[in-house]
Design a protein around this motif. Structure first.
Motif, PDB file in Angstrom:
ATOM      1  N   LEU A 101      51.322  34.537  30.687  1.00 29.50           N
ATOM      2  CA  LEU A 101      52.280  35.623  30.955  1.00 29.50           C
ATOM      3  C   LEU A 101      51.699  36.982  30.601  1.00 29.50           C
ATOM      4  CD1 LEU A 101      55.537  33.832  29.812  1.00 29.50           C
ATOM      5  CD2 LEU A 101      55.040  34.667  32.116  1.00 29.50           C
ATOM      6  N   ARG A 102      50.971  37.062  29.491  1.00 33.99           N
ATOM      7  CA  ARG A 102      50.315  38.331  29.125  1.00 33.99           C
ATOM      8  C   ARG A 102      49.396  38.782  30.249  1.00 33.99           C
ATOM      9  NH1 ARG A 102      45.549  37.713  25.284  1.00 33.99           N
ATOM     10  NH2 ARG A 102      44.815  36.830  27.261  1.00 33.99           N
ATOM     11  N   ASN A 103      48.611  37.857  30.787  1.00 33.49           N
ATOM     12  CA  ASN A 103      47.680  38.191  31.868  1.00 33.49           C
ATOM     13  C   ASN A 103      48.430  38.626  33.126  1.00 33.49           C
ATOM     14  OD1 ASN A 103      45.690  37.471  30.067  1.00 33.49           O
ATOM     15  ND2 ASN A 103      45.265  35.505  31.025  1.00 33.49           N
ATOM     16  N   SER A 104      49.538  37.974  33.409  1.00 33.55           N
ATOM     17  CA  SER A 104      50.338  38.332  34.576  1.00 33.55           C
ATOM     18  C   SER A 104      50.902  39.745  34.434  1.00 33.55           C
ATOM     19  CB  SER A 104      51.473  37.324  34.755  1.00 33.55           C
ATOM     20  OG  SER A 104      52.271  37.656  35.864  1.00 33.55           O
ATOM     21  N   TYR A 105      51.472  40.047  33.265  1.00 32.19           N
ATOM     22  CA  TYR A 105      52.023  41.392  33.049  1.00 32.19           C
ATOM     23  C   TYR A 105      50.926  42.447  33.056  1.00 32.19           C
ATOM     24  CZ  TYR A 105      56.644  39.515  32.107  1.00 32.19           C
ATOM     25  OH  TYR A 105      57.860  38.894  32.233  1.00 32.19           O
ATOM     26  N   ALA A 106      49.752  42.131  32.526  1.00 34.77           N
ATOM     27  CA  ALA A 106      48.638  43.085  32.551  1.00 34.77           C
ATOM     28  C   ALA A 106      48.252  43.409  33.996  1.00 34.77           C
ATOM     29  CB  ALA A 106      47.441  42.526  31.779  1.00 34.77           C
ATOM     30  N   ALA A 107      48.258  42.409  34.858  1.00 34.05           N
ATOM     31  CA  ALA A 107      47.950  42.648  36.275  1.00 34.05           C
ATOM     32  C   ALA A 107      49.024  43.520  36.917  1.00 34.05           C
ATOM     33  CB  ALA A 107      47.830  41.313  37.009  1.00 34.05           C
ATOM     34  N   TRP A 108      50.292  43.255  36.597  1.00 33.61           N
ATOM     35  CA  TRP A 108      51.374  44.075  37.144  1.00 33.61           C
ATOM     36  C   TRP A 108      51.260  45.518  36.668  1.00 33.61           C
ATOM     37  CZ3 TRP A 108      54.111  43.514  41.202  1.00 33.61           C
ATOM     38  CH2 TRP A 108      54.422  42.241  41.683  1.00 33.61           C
ATOM     39  N   VAL A 109      50.862  45.729  35.422  1.00 29.87           N
ATOM     40  CA  VAL A 109      50.679  47.090  34.907  1.00 29.87           C
ATOM     41  C   VAL A 109      49.667  47.825  35.775  1.00 29.87           C
ATOM     42  CG1 VAL A 109      49.768  48.456  32.979  1.00 29.87           C
ATOM     43  CG2 VAL A 109      51.370  46.584  32.531  1.00 29.87           C
ATOM     44  N   GLN A 110      48.556  47.177  36.091  1.00 29.27           N
ATOM     45  CA  GLN A 110      47.515  47.807  36.912  1.00 29.27           C
ATOM     46  C   GLN A 110      48.048  48.189  38.292  1.00 29.27           C
ATOM     47  OE1 GLN A 110      43.766  45.664  37.001  1.00 29.27           O
ATOM     48  NE2 GLN A 110      44.240  44.788  35.003  1.00 29.27           N
TER      49      GLN A 110
END
Length: 133
Positions: A101-110
């Protein structure tokens, strides 16, 4: 029939980026918590979770009885407390879940920071993904 599944909520990408950052940071905190729990469980396993038992017949060294009866004695066995195994598995699963989930949210931030002025329509499940607790 309920219309709430059809409702849409409009947000700017900048606002969604803020929400994605908050979710990402929350997941980082959860990873730290579960890594701490994992370390505790690992220490418990090291301290008390492993036990070794040997057959009494093996300890007596009665080799002639061993050869005469293949089922004689059970040898040495190592066992781990099943609850500690369950606790360790839960920690590993939670770390994996929150890391994904952290990785998913980091991608959405970008993505969202690259398009801050875009206006996006969210359905309920989208809103929960970004703003839900």
């Amino acid at each position: 029939m309920s219309l709430r599944n059809d409702w849409e909520f409009e947000y700017t990408a900048a606002k969604l980026a803020e929400a994605a950052k908050a979710q990402r940071d929350f997941r980082v905190g959860r990873i730290e918590v579960w890594e701490g729990k994992k370390a505790e469980v690992m220490q418990k396993i090291k301290d008390s979770g492993i036990s070794v038992s040997e057959s009494v017949a093996d300890l007596l060294g009665n080799t002639s009885a061993k050869y005469a009866n293949a089922g004689y004695g059970r040898g040495a066995q190592i066992t781990i407390d099943a609850t500690l195994q369950d606790d360790l598995s839960e920690c590993v699963d939670k770390i994996r879940e929150h890391t994904g989930l952290r990785n998913s949210y980091a991608a959405w931030v970008q993505v969202l920071e690259a398009n801050p002025e875009s206006r996006l329509k969210l359905h309920h499940d989208d809103w929960v993904f970004f703003f839900g607790k």
